[in-house]
Design a protein around this motif. Structure first.
Motif, PDB file in Angstrom:
ATOM      1  N   PHE A  63       0.828  -1.214   0.000  1.00 60.31           N
ATOM      2  CA  PHE A  63       0.000   0.000   0.000  1.00 60.31           C
ATOM      3  C   PHE A  63       0.858   1.259   0.000  1.00 60.31           C
ATOM      4  O   PHE A  63       0.338   2.359  -0.137  1.00 60.31           O
ATOM      5  CB  PHE A  63      -0.938  -0.020   1.203  1.00 60.31           C
ATOM      6  CG  PHE A  63      -1.811  -1.243   1.235  1.00 60.31           C
ATOM      7  CD1 PHE A  63      -2.760  -1.456   0.241  1.00 60.31           C
ATOM      8  CD2 PHE A  63      -1.689  -2.198   2.222  1.00 60.31           C
ATOM      9  CE1 PHE A  63      -3.561  -2.592   0.239  1.00 60.31           C
ATOM     10  CE2 PHE A  63      -2.477  -3.333   2.236  1.00 60.31           C
ATOM     11  CZ  PHE A  63      -3.420  -3.537   1.244  1.00 60.31           C
TER      12      PHE A  63
ATOM     13  N   HIS B 140      -6.020 -13.455   0.227  1.00 64.25           N
ATOM     14  CA  HIS B 140      -5.903 -12.027  -0.025  1.00 64.25           C
ATOM     15  C   HIS B 140      -4.511 -11.671  -0.544  1.00 64.25           C
ATOM     16  O   HIS B 140      -4.358 -10.886  -1.475  1.00 64.25           O
ATOM     17  CB  HIS B 140      -6.229 -11.253   1.263  1.00 64.25           C
ATOM     18  CG  HIS B 140      -6.334  -9.781   1.069  1.00 64.25           C
ATOM     19  ND1 HIS B 140      -5.489  -8.896   1.684  1.00 64.25           N
ATOM     20  CD2 HIS B 140      -7.168  -9.033   0.313  1.00 64.25           C
ATOM     21  CE1 HIS B 140      -5.812  -7.673   1.321  1.00 64.25           C
ATOM     22  NE2 HIS B 140      -6.835  -7.725   0.494  1.00 64.25           N
TER      23      HIS B 140
ATOM     24  N   HIS C  54      -3.871 -10.261  -4.542  1.00 62.28           N
ATOM     25  CA  HIS C  54      -3.176  -9.012  -4.875  1.00 62.28           C
ATOM     26  C   HIS C  54      -1.894  -9.262  -5.661  1.00 62.28           C
ATOM     27  O   HIS C  54      -1.425  -8.365  -6.357  1.00 62.28           O
ATOM     28  CB  HIS C  54      -2.900  -8.205  -3.603  1.00 62.28           C
ATOM     29  CG  HIS C  54      -4.094  -7.406  -3.146  1.00 62.28           C
ATOM     30  ND1 HIS C  54      -4.408  -6.162  -3.643  1.00 62.28           N
ATOM     31  CD2 HIS C  54      -5.056  -7.689  -2.253  1.00 62.28           C
ATOM     32  CE1 HIS C  54      -5.501  -5.712  -3.063  1.00 62.28           C
ATOM     33  NE2 HIS C  54      -5.918  -6.616  -2.212  1.00 62.28           N
TER      34      HIS C  54
ATOM     35  N   PHE D 121     -11.406  -5.966  -8.364  1.00 61.27           N
ATOM     36  CA  PHE D 121     -11.008  -5.366  -7.078  1.00 61.27           C
ATOM     37  C   PHE D 121     -12.268  -5.031  -6.276  1.00 61.27           C
ATOM     38  O   PHE D 121     -12.374  -5.330  -5.083  1.00 61.27           O
ATOM     39  CB  PHE D 121     -10.167  -4.104  -7.332  1.00 61.27           C
ATOM     40  CG  PHE D 121      -9.872  -3.313  -6.082  1.00 61.27           C
ATOM     41  CD1 PHE D 121      -8.884  -3.719  -5.192  1.00 61.27           C
ATOM     42  CD2 PHE D 121     -10.593  -2.158  -5.782  1.00 61.27           C
ATOM     43  CE1 PHE D 121      -8.629  -3.004  -4.029  1.00 61.27           C
ATOM     44  CE2 PHE D 121     -10.337  -1.439  -4.620  1.00 61.27           C
ATOM     45  CZ  PHE D 121      -9.351  -1.857  -3.751  1.00 61.27           C
TER      46      PHE D 121
ATOM     47  N   HIS E 279     -13.538  -7.759  -3.056  1.00 62.21           N
ATOM     48  CA  HIS E 279     -13.586  -7.159  -1.718  1.00 62.21           C
ATOM     49  C   HIS E 279     -15.030  -7.002  -1.229  1.00 62.21           C
ATOM     50  O   HIS E 279     -15.313  -7.151  -0.045  1.00 62.21           O
ATOM     51  CB  HIS E 279     -12.837  -5.822  -1.697  1.00 62.21           C
ATOM     52  CG  HIS E 279     -11.332  -5.984  -1.788  1.00 62.21           C
ATOM     53  ND1 HIS E 279     -10.670  -5.986  -2.990  1.00 62.21           N
ATOM     54  CD2 HIS E 279     -10.383  -6.179  -0.836  1.00 62.21           C
ATOM     55  CE1 HIS E 279      -9.362  -6.167  -2.762  1.00 62.21           C
ATOM     56  NE2 HIS E 279      -9.163  -6.286  -1.472  1.00 62.21           N
TER      57      HIS E 279
ATOM     58  N   HIS F 161      -7.756   4.451  -1.296  1.00 61.82           N
ATOM     59  CA  HIS F 161      -7.745   3.152  -0.609  1.00 61.82           C
ATOM     60  C   HIS F 161      -6.348   2.793  -0.090  1.00 61.82           C
ATOM     61  O   HIS F 161      -6.199   2.395   1.070  1.00 61.82           O
ATOM     62  CB  HIS F 161      -8.304   2.075  -1.544  1.00 61.82           C
ATOM     63  CG  HIS F 161      -7.802   0.707  -1.242  1.00 61.82           C
ATOM     64  ND1 HIS F 161      -6.707   0.162  -1.891  1.00 61.82           N
ATOM     65  CD2 HIS F 161      -8.194  -0.214  -0.326  1.00 61.82           C
ATOM     66  CE1 HIS F 161      -6.477  -1.043  -1.395  1.00 61.82           C
ATOM     67  NE2 HIS F 161      -7.362  -1.297  -0.452  1.00 61.82           N
TER      68      HIS F 161
ATOM     69  N   HIS G  67      -5.159   2.497   3.912  1.00 63.49           N
ATOM     70  CA  HIS G  67      -4.443   1.410   4.599  1.00 63.49           C
ATOM     71  C   HIS G  67      -3.242   1.974   5.369  1.00 63.49           C
ATOM     72  O   HIS G  67      -2.986   1.592   6.511  1.00 63.49           O
ATOM     73  CB  HIS G  67      -3.913   0.390   3.579  1.00 63.49           C
ATOM     74  CG  HIS G  67      -4.865  -0.716   3.244  1.00 63.49           C
ATOM     75  ND1 HIS G  67      -4.976  -1.855   3.985  1.00 63.49           N
ATOM     76  CD2 HIS G  67      -5.745  -0.856   2.218  1.00 63.49           C
ATOM     77  CE1 HIS G  67      -5.879  -2.668   3.435  1.00 63.49           C
ATOM     78  NE2 HIS G  67      -6.361  -2.078   2.362  1.00 63.49           N
TER      79      HIS G  67
ATOM     80  N   SER H  75      -3.664  -8.246   6.589  1.00 65.48           N
ATOM     81  CA  SER H  75      -4.563  -7.118   6.869  1.00 65.48           C
ATOM     82  C   SER H  75      -5.966  -7.533   7.283  1.00 65.48           C
ATOM     83  O   SER H  75      -6.623  -6.824   8.040  1.00 65.48           O
ATOM     84  CB  SER H  75      -4.613  -6.146   5.692  1.00 65.48           C
ATOM     85  OG  SER H  75      -4.913  -6.811   4.517  1.00 65.48           O
TER      86      SER H  75
ATOM     87  N   PHE I 214      -9.764  -3.212   8.978  1.00 63.35           N
ATOM     88  CA  PHE I 214      -9.695  -3.515   7.540  1.00 63.35           C
ATOM     89  C   PHE I 214     -11.095  -3.460   6.934  1.00 63.35           C
ATOM     90  O   PHE I 214     -11.320  -2.893   5.869  1.00 63.35           O
ATOM     91  CB  PHE I 214      -9.094  -4.917   7.321  1.00 63.35           C
ATOM     92  CG  PHE I 214      -9.224  -5.421   5.901  1.00 63.35           C
ATOM     93  CD1 PHE I 214      -8.211  -5.212   4.979  1.00 63.35           C
ATOM     94  CD2 PHE I 214     -10.359  -6.097   5.477  1.00 63.35           C
ATOM     95  CE1 PHE I 214      -8.336  -5.664   3.664  1.00 63.35           C
ATOM     96  CE2 PHE I 214     -10.488  -6.546   4.168  1.00 63.35           C
ATOM     97  CZ  PHE I 214      -9.468  -6.332   3.266  1.00 63.35           C
TER      98      PHE I 214
ATOM     99  N   HIS J 176     -12.656  -1.061   4.104  1.00 57.01           N
ATOM    100  CA  HIS J 176     -13.173  -1.593   2.843  1.00 57.01           C
ATOM    101  C   HIS J 176     -14.672  -1.397   2.706  1.00 57.01           C
ATOM    102  O   HIS J 176     -15.197  -1.403   1.591  1.00 57.01           O
ATOM    103  CB  HIS J 176     -12.723  -3.041   2.633  1.00 57.01           C
ATOM    104  CG  HIS J 176     -11.432  -3.085   1.857  1.00 57.01           C
ATOM    105  ND1 HIS J 176     -11.398  -2.995   0.482  1.00 57.01           N
ATOM    106  CD2 HIS J 176     -10.152  -3.101   2.267  1.00 57.01           C
ATOM    107  CE1 HIS J 176     -10.142  -2.993   0.076  1.00 57.01           C
ATOM    108  NE2 HIS J 176      -9.351  -3.047   1.144  1.00 57.01           N
TER     109      HIS J 176
END
Ligand code: CUO
Length: 686
Positions: free
Chosen positions: A81, A207, A211, A229, A233, A366, A370, A396, A402, A406
């Protein structure tokens, strides 16, 4: 080394130890030509490696070629991030991408090992293996074995180390570390009641892996990357909410206001990179603060987050974004060419600086969200504390915050989705096919599904050196009894018909034990499966196993599994490699309640002729995880918007009658709703 898999596998072992340390349970050793490290590094009492892997000097891999890859200190956390860490990843991946074949990559990586941050090293080597065509037969070992310290508290690892130290040298049995399901906090705080779910090894590995396939800022432009994405999520939050409702907790609240303290703290008790360095902890009621960790990134203010959010909302309600030339970029999902609005919005929101229409203007909401949360306990490095787990892709999900972040992200996506026109009757209805009956069967019992605790073992000693001794990690996790869907479909057409079957699950009642209207239940629907069936004219009885789910992965692959795998070139293995991504099978169902909890299944058939996406011949369809992870080197295999038909507000009327609840969709012959009960059996599952 017998094959590509084995050539690369041992690079994942003992990430914290020098590369010359014996690996493969003490049987394999990298021998570096012209090595200047002390001989003590390469020896271990009682180990005499039988396989020696020569690594010639690689003058072409000089430290200066690594660019910013060496800028992240060894032993510290690596956060995708953070823009500076993404740059470091890009630099290292570029070096690895230039290699030619497994032997070349192994040599270069072995020479780089120990010069770059451990998590960055594992990230880059995984990234390259997933992307290089010639390495498609190589699979990644589970993160649980590579970095056990991300999954079990340091205290348990230290205890195992002590036990090993005290053991008689002739004793050969493994030390066992038991972990869970109590996890990181006591039941005093309501949020801890769902920590077994947030801290599940499988969802955190998923997760991380997801990514790796869809990273921002790495020049990766996969088909519908932004939409995925959003969808992947969104589905995580829906699943988290199902779990919360099972436990009598309210649905997750978005992190709407960055100017008030965050009620729930988080104390991970884990360490970074197997190094013993603790992740940062956040006290209850910590106030998020401006990001001032100048050693790792430019300053960012809370105000920036607020401005970016306002600009994104402005774009959503205007119906267009503005690119860097000042030109309008319309946001619509019903486009026949180019990117869909959801992809454009997601690229600007995540953000992917390579693909955002206007990165300086829409910012990096976003990712920086984070970062601000990950450093809220020490925003200016005054205490020299490590970031919190919410800053790392592989940890995370452990932190309750988290989901609040999100939920904020998803709220923006939902705001956009509500601007799109509802599906018309002809988009929802499929004439000529009718679901007569549908439900689930488990062990000859209909419509009752069972969940409870199960255990899985991993080798902790693959990631951490316990003096060359075997140490096993026994993790307790939620699981369920496998079941089958049974669907009876009448095809009234005079010819065969191919249809897509879409199956979703949602709780029947909200937190107040009331049945939900369409809008309240809409974003609770969780995809369970999606597949194509060929219907002959007349009656068809479709049976499908829960293990075949379109969202799940097979079990995690351990070092042992991969050591025992064959030459590693079959197409099945290739397909699996990519599909190492996927929601864990053991987490397919929410836990429900001991007395049984009411859920609903929603089935819908759509016309495969309209859903199908043409892909070039020879594309391998992965066996699993497709809905969350897409397909290898191919377009996403469903032309409909992800989450169809629940991604938009409902049509006001269907077949002349108003639509208030999902049951009104089920009036269509090609849809069906059915009640099921999920019972949580605790330790009695097996
Ligand atoms: Cu997956 Cu925020 O994108 O964690």
């Amino acid at each position: 080394m017998a094959n590509d898999q084995q050539r690369l596998l041992y690079l994942f072992e003992l990430p914290q130890e020098p590369i010359q340390t014996p690996r493969g349970g003490g049987s394999v050793q990298f021998k570096l030509e012209n090595d200047d490290s002390p001989p003590s590094v390469a020896t271990r009492v009682g180990l005499s490696p039988s396989v020696s892997v020569p690594v010639p000097e690689r003058k072409d891999v000089a430290l200066q070629d690594l660019g910013t890859a060496t800028s992240i200190p060894m032993g510290s956390a690596f956060s995708f991030f953070l823009a500076s860490h993404r740059r470091a990843a890009r630099d290292l991946c570029n070096v690895f991408m230039k290699t030619n074949g497994a032997e070349d990559l192994m040599q270069v990586a072995a020479r780089v090992h120990g010069k770059v941050n451990e998590t960055l090293f594992i990230y880059a080597i995984s990234f390259v293996i997933l992307r290089k065509k010639e390495l498609h037969s190589v699979r990644l070992p589970t993160m649980v074995e590579v970095f056990p310290s991300r999954f079990v508290p340091q205290e348990a690892l230290s205890r195992a180390q002590l036990q090993v130290n005290r053991m008689d040298p002739n004793q050969s049995e493994a030390v066992i570390i038991e972990h869970g399901p109590e996890f990181s906090g006591s039941p005093v705080k309501p949020e801890h009641r769902v920590s077994y779910w947030r801290e599940d090894y499988g969802i955190n590995v998923h997760h991380w892996h997801w990514h790796l396939i869809y990273p921002p800022g790495m020049g990766v432009d996969r088909d519908r990357k932004g939409e995925l994405f959003y969808y992947m999520h969104q589905q995580i939050i829906a699943r988290y909410d199902m779990e919360r409702l099972s436990l009598g907790l309210p649905r997750v609240q978005k992190l709407d206001n960055w100017r008030v303290p965050i009620e729930d703290g988080y104390f991970p008790k884990l360490t970074v990179n197997n190094s013993g360095r603790a992740w940062g902890s956040r006290q209850d009621n910590t106030l998020p603060k401006d990001f001032r960790r100048t050693e790792i990134g430019d300053p960012v203010d809370i105000t920036d987050l607020e401005i970016w959010r306002a600009r994104l909302l402005g774009a959503i309600h205007q119906g267009y974004m503005v690119d860097r030339n000042g030109d309008k970029v319309p946001l619509r999902d019903d486009v026949t060419s180019g990117k869909r609005g959801i992809d454009i919005l997601a690229d600007a929101l995540e953000a992917d600086a390579d693909h955002s229409v206007n990165f300086p203007y829409y910012g990096d909401l976003h990712n920086i969200g984070h970062d601000i949360l990950a450093f809220s306990h020490d925003p200016d490095n005054a205490h020299k504390e490590e970031m919190g787990v919410v800053g790392d892709l592989g940890t995370s999900l452990r932190d309750p915050v988290f989901f609040r972040l999100h939920k904020l992200v998803d709220d923006l996506f939902q705001e956009y989705k509500l601007t799109q026109p509802p599906y018309k009757e002809e988009e929802l209805f499929l004439p000529g096919v009718r679901i007569e009956r549908a439900g689930v069967v488990r062990d000859d019992e209909a419509d009752v599904l069972l969940t409870g605790w199960n255990t899985r073992e991993f080798e902790a000693s693959r990631g951490i050196d316990f003096n060359g001794r075997p140490v096993i990690l026994r993790l307790t996790h939620l699981d369920h009894k496998p079941f089958d869907y049974h669907i009876q479909i009448n095809n009234d057409l005079r010819e065969p018909k191919e249809v897509t079957v879409r199956i979703y699950l949602a709780p029947k009642f909200n937190g107040r034990e009331q049945e939900m209207n369409f809008m309240e239940q809409r974003i609770l629907w969780c995809e369970l499966d999606k597949f194509t069936v060929h219907l002959k004219p007349g009656t068809n009885h479709v049976v499908r196993s829960s293990k075949e789910s379109s969202i799940t992965n097979l079990e995690e692959l351990t070092f042992k599994d991969l050591e025992n795998s064959g030459p590693g070139n079959s197409s099945e293995q290739s397909a699996f490699n990519f599909c190492g991504c996927g929601w864990p099978q053991h987490m397919l169902l929410p836990r429900g309640r001991p007395e049984g909890m009411a859920f609903q299944l929603f089935f819908m058939l759509t016309d495969y002729a309209k859903d199908k996406v043409s892909n070039p011949g020879g594309v391998r369809r992965c066996a699993n995880g497709v809905s969350f992870c897409g397909m290898q080197d191919a377009k996403y295999p469903d032309a409909r918007p992800m989450g169809f038909p629940f991604d938009r507000r409902p049509a006001p009327t269907l077949q002349g009658l108003p639509v208030n609840t999902t049951a009104d969709y089920a009036r269509l012959g090609n849809a069906f709703m059915h009640d099921v009960t999920i019972k949580f059996l605790g330790d009695k599952l097996n």
